[in-house]
Scaffold this active site. Structure first.
Site, PDB file in Angstrom:
ATOM      1  CG  ASP A 146      -7.515   1.741  -3.683  1.00  0.00           C
ATOM      2  OD1 ASP A 146      -7.191   1.131  -3.019  1.00  0.00           O
ATOM      3  OD2 ASP A 146      -6.919   2.218  -4.788  1.00  0.00           O
ATOM      4  CD  GLN A 156      -6.588  -0.484   0.303  1.00  0.00           C
ATOM      5  OE1 GLN A 156      -6.026  -0.204   1.586  1.00  0.00           O
ATOM      6  NE2 GLN A 156      -6.633   0.622  -0.492  1.00  0.00           N
ATOM      7  CD  GLU A 202      -4.574  -5.065  -2.374  1.00  0.00           C
ATOM      8  OE1 GLU A 202      -3.268  -4.869  -2.377  1.00  0.00           O
ATOM      9  OE2 GLU A 202      -5.317  -4.414  -2.675  1.00  0.00           O
ATOM     10  CG  HIS A 229      -2.031  -6.070  -5.437  1.00  0.00           C
ATOM     11  ND1 HIS A 229      -3.409  -6.232  -6.050  1.00  0.00           N
ATOM     12  CD2 HIS A 229      -1.655  -5.085  -5.187  1.00  0.00           C
ATOM     13  CE1 HIS A 229      -3.674  -4.968  -6.195  1.00  0.00           C
ATOM     14  NE2 HIS A 229      -2.929  -4.397  -5.685  1.00  0.00           N
ATOM     15  CB  ALA A 230      -4.603 -12.697  -6.051  1.00  0.00           C
ATOM     16  CE1 TYR A 231      -6.107  -5.398 -10.017  1.00  0.00           C
ATOM     17  CE2 TYR A 231      -4.293  -6.482  -9.346  1.00  0.00           C
ATOM     18  CZ  TYR A 231      -4.833  -5.349  -9.523  1.00  0.00           C
ATOM     19  OH  TYR A 231      -4.345  -4.027  -9.425  1.00  0.00           O
ATOM     20  CG  HIS A 261       1.603  -1.923  -3.812  1.00  0.00           C
ATOM     21  ND1 HIS A 261       1.042  -2.111  -2.734  1.00  0.00           N
ATOM     22  CD2 HIS A 261       0.849  -1.908  -4.721  1.00  0.00           C
ATOM     23  CE1 HIS A 261      -0.331  -2.413  -2.776  1.00  0.00           C
ATOM     24  NE2 HIS A 261      -0.447  -2.221  -3.972  1.00  0.00           N
ATOM     25  CG  ASN A 319      -2.372   0.566   0.787  1.00  0.00           C
ATOM     26  OD1 ASN A 319      -2.427   1.830   0.365  1.00  0.00           O
ATOM     27  ND2 ASN A 319      -3.310  -0.157   1.199  1.00  0.00           N
ATOM     28  NE  ARG A 320      -2.219   4.671  -3.262  1.00  0.00           N
ATOM     29  CZ  ARG A 320      -3.114   3.725  -3.775  1.00  0.00           C
ATOM     30  NH1 ARG A 320      -3.625   3.017  -2.606  1.00  0.00           N
ATOM     31  NH2 ARG A 320      -3.629   3.504  -4.968  1.00  0.00           N
TER      32      ARG A 320
END
Length: 344
Positions: A245, A281, A309, A178-180, A109, A83-84
């Site tokens: 998000d 997340q 996440e 980070h799987a979509y 990330h 994340n940020r």
């Protein structure tokens, strides 16, 4: 019974450091998952629908080349810090650290070359695979030699991801995968017909660069109240949201707990997320734009996938009232996430 196979997947180009990339195929009666030694990437994950038909439910690429080009972290383990981090800066023991800025004004990330873009050393286990790497002191400007182990094991319908780390100097760490996902099958148009629930009484509001403001806000009476299942498309319309998000704040503690559930009524597929982490997340693929060619030449438009996440709260390095993100020498970072796939 889980079987584990390893096979060659490709070779990194010299400018990426060279080296053979392997694929590890974990298979049970009900789930098949393919994991790469590059970035610990979940490259495919097949589960059954209510009629027993398998589909691959994660976004990604058919070849290594797709993963070495720029992409939105499909299936990868991200770190040192997921994340940020605001302005890519934090202060530790009086010293300021400046990280690479790679997401608006922020660091995202792990920086320019995070854990998602490196080769890991694999070890085959009876029911899975363990990856190891040493992130050297100063890598991406983070302090300390950090030893990291990421272990994937498959048992029946349950995929378990365990993250462990030890450091030589105090350093921030927050790891996630980070799987979509799209439970209709990767390449399906959107996830509007999925039903989501998240076991969280509060969430973190963010500024226009997606950094938490510092407020821990109650979900009650807002579009962030997902404690009862909502159908995503209708919910976004109802609350005039462009997508999610955001970090949802989970009950604190080291025990396994159910934190999220997704149900896809047309196929009957369900996915539960259990974790020991303090946050999750929820991301609805808002930045996907159809420009990437994925598996089987599929394109991935906006909202064609979701991410759940499990991780520490974003920008915890700069928010003392957020859960602890610093790992000290002599301590061990140890978190586990369980993904349980079923049909209803």
């Amino acid at each position: 019974m889980t079987t584990v196979r390893r096979e060659a997947f490709g070779r990194l180009p010299p400018e990426e450091g060279g080296g053979e990339v392997e694929k590890f195929v974990l298979q049970s009666d009900s789930v098949k998952v393919e994991i790469l030694s590059f970035g610990c990437i979940i490259a495919a994950l097949e589960t059954k629908d209510r009629n027993g038909a398998f589909s691959d439910i994660v976004l990604g690429f058919d070849t290594l080349e797709g993963y070495t080009r720029k992409h939105p972290f499909f299936g990868a383990v991200v770190g040192r810090v997921a994340n940020r981090i605001a302005n890519g800066r934090f202060t530790l023991d009086g010293k300021e650290y400046q990280l690479v800025i790679n997401n608006g004004p922020n660091s995202l990330h792990g920086g320019a070359k995070g854990f998602d873009k490196v080769l890991w050393s694999p070890e085959v286990l009876p029911n899975g695979v363990r990856f190891f790497r040493l992130s050297p002191d100063g890598e991406e400007s983070y302090p300390g030699d950090l030893k990291v182990w990421v272990t994937y094991t498959l048992s029946g319908r349950e995929l378990v991801i365990n993250y462990r780390a030890q450091t030589s100097k105090t350093t921030p760490i927050s790891l996630t995968n980070h799987a979509y996902f799209n439970l209709a099958g990767q390449g399906s148009r959107d996830v509007y017909d999925h039903e989501f629930s998240i076991e969280a009484d509060s969430y973190l509001p963010v500024d226009d660069t997606k950094i938490p403001t510092g407020e821990v806000a109650a979900v009650q009476g807002t579009g962030f109240d997902l404690r009862q299942p909502v159908e995503l498309g209708k919910h976004l319309q109802k609350f005039h949201l462009d997508g999610f998000d955001h970090n949802f704040c989970l009950q604190q503690g080291q025990d396994r707990r159910l934190v999220a559930r997704v149900f896809h009524p047309p196929t009957g597929r369900t996915m539960e997320v259990h974790t020991t982490q303090p946050g999750i997340q929820f991301y609805t693929g808002n930045n996907l734009d159809g420009s990437l060619k994925g598996k089987g030449a599929a394109t991935y438009p906006k909202h064609s996938a979701f991410c759940l996440e499990t991780q520490n709260w974003p920008d915890a390095v700069n928010k003392p009232h957020f859960p602890k993100v610093m790992l000290q020498p002599g301590e061990e970072y140890n978190h586990t996430t369980w993904l349980v796939f079923n049909t209803a």
